[in-house]
Design a protein around this motif. Structure first.
Motif, mmCIF file in Angstrom:
data_model
loop_
_atom_site.group_PDB
_atom_site.id
_atom_site.type_symbol
_atom_site.label_atom_id
_atom_site.label_comp_id
_atom_site.label_asym_id
_atom_site.label_seq_id
_atom_site.Cartn_x
_atom_site.Cartn_y
_atom_site.Cartn_z
ATOM 1 N N GLU A 192 0.807 -1.135 -0.077
ATOM 2 C CA GLU A 192 0.099 0.071 0.043
ATOM 3 C C GLU A 192 0.847 1.140 0.008
ATOM 4 O O GLU A 192 0.287 2.402 -0.251
ATOM 5 C CB GLU A 192 -1.045 0.152 1.126
ATOM 6 C CG GLU A 192 -0.416 -0.017 2.580
ATOM 7 C CD GLU A 192 0.062 -1.425 3.061
ATOM 8 O OE1 GLU A 192 0.562 -1.511 4.370
ATOM 9 O OE2 GLU A 192 0.055 -2.183 2.365
ATOM 10 N N GLU A 217 -1.497 3.248 -7.854
ATOM 11 C CA GLU A 217 -2.763 3.118 -6.697
ATOM 12 C C GLU A 217 -2.384 1.706 -6.342
ATOM 13 O O GLU A 217 -2.495 0.769 -7.311
ATOM 14 C CB GLU A 217 -4.018 3.498 -7.409
ATOM 15 C CG GLU A 217 -5.192 3.346 -6.548
ATOM 16 C CD GLU A 217 -6.415 3.838 -6.999
ATOM 17 O OE1 GLU A 217 -7.548 3.305 -6.667
ATOM 18 O OE2 GLU A 217 -6.491 4.387 -8.099
ATOM 19 N N THR A 224 -4.986 -0.593 -3.462
ATOM 20 C CA THR A 224 -5.821 -0.605 -2.332
ATOM 21 C C THR A 224 -6.217 -2.035 -2.018
ATOM 22 O O THR A 224 -6.298 -3.014 -2.424
ATOM 23 C CB THR A 224 -7.478 -0.483 -3.106
ATOM 24 O OG1 THR A 224 -7.312 0.817 -3.747
ATOM 25 C CG2 THR A 224 -8.541 -0.402 -2.153
ATOM 26 N N SER A 225 -6.112 -1.986 -0.594
ATOM 27 C CA SER A 225 -6.215 -3.354 0.216
ATOM 28 C C SER A 225 -7.556 -3.645 0.182
ATOM 29 O O SER A 225 -8.574 -2.889 0.502
ATOM 30 C CB SER A 225 -5.835 -3.101 1.929
ATOM 31 O OG SER A 225 -4.298 -3.015 1.826
ATOM 32 N N GLY A 241 -5.475 -7.355 -2.748
ATOM 33 C CA GLY A 241 -5.778 -6.018 -2.924
ATOM 34 C C GLY A 241 -5.589 -5.887 -4.515
ATOM 35 O O GLY A 241 -5.616 -6.718 -5.064
ATOM 36 N N THR A 242 -5.846 -4.321 -4.797
ATOM 37 C CA THR A 242 -5.729 -4.268 -6.254
ATOM 38 C C THR A 242 -4.712 -3.222 -6.497
ATOM 39 O O THR A 242 -4.550 -2.635 -5.290
ATOM 40 C CB THR A 242 -7.196 -3.448 -6.833
ATOM 41 O OG1 THR A 242 -7.476 -2.341 -5.895
ATOM 42 C CG2 THR A 242 -8.472 -4.554 -6.535
#
Length: 148
Positions: free
Chosen positions: A29, A40, A42-43, A49-50
């Motif tokens: 992150e 970016e 994102t968890s 995550g992405t």
């Protein structure tokens, strides 16, 4: 040969203890703070995550990563990836004379339609794009580890 299949291998030499390098790589992150092409992260939960990546070429890649292995004693972090890239990526952090060595290995099949259409003529450009992204990541992590 499947022109949409890629294997990558990069070695980063980092002037920091292996435990510090591992700790930084473990915090995906935080990658956007020091790796310019990681736009970016994102968890979604503790293991998934992405991420969105964009290097020199004018397109974004989106992936979902799921932790497969997190082994601080062995210095290994590995994820499975799905999305625009399907496959896996692994960091292996070991001691080196000047600090640490971080080996990045990745094997993926590109699923992004535009990249698949351009697989044959675009392959050298895709490889160069990845190389430049990895160089920037190494520079960024070195600065991050120095507290810059």
């Amino acid at each position: 040969m499947d022109w949409s299949h890629f294997r990558f291998r990069s070695t980063w030499k980092l002037p920091a203890p292996p435990a510090d390098v591992y700790a930084a790589l473990e915090r995906a992150e935080d990658y956007p703070a020091w790796w310019p092409q990681v736009r970016e992260v994102t968890s979604l939960d503790e293991r998934t995550g992405t991420a969105r990546f964009r290097s020199l070429l004018p397109y974004d890649l989106f992936i979902t990563g799921e932790e497969r292995r997190r082994d601080p004693a062995a210095g290994v972090l590995e994820i499975a990836m799905t999305g625009d890239l399907d496959g896996w990526a692994r960091w292996t952090v070991t001691a080196a004379p000047s600090g640490a060595r971080a080996l990045y290995e990745q094997e993926v099949v590109v699923r992004k339609p535009l990249m698949r259409r351009l697989a044959v003529p675009g392959r050298p450009v895709f490889l160069l794009n990845h190389t430049l992204m990895m160089r920037a990541g190494e520079r960024g992590l070195k600065a991050h580890l120095r507290g810059e």
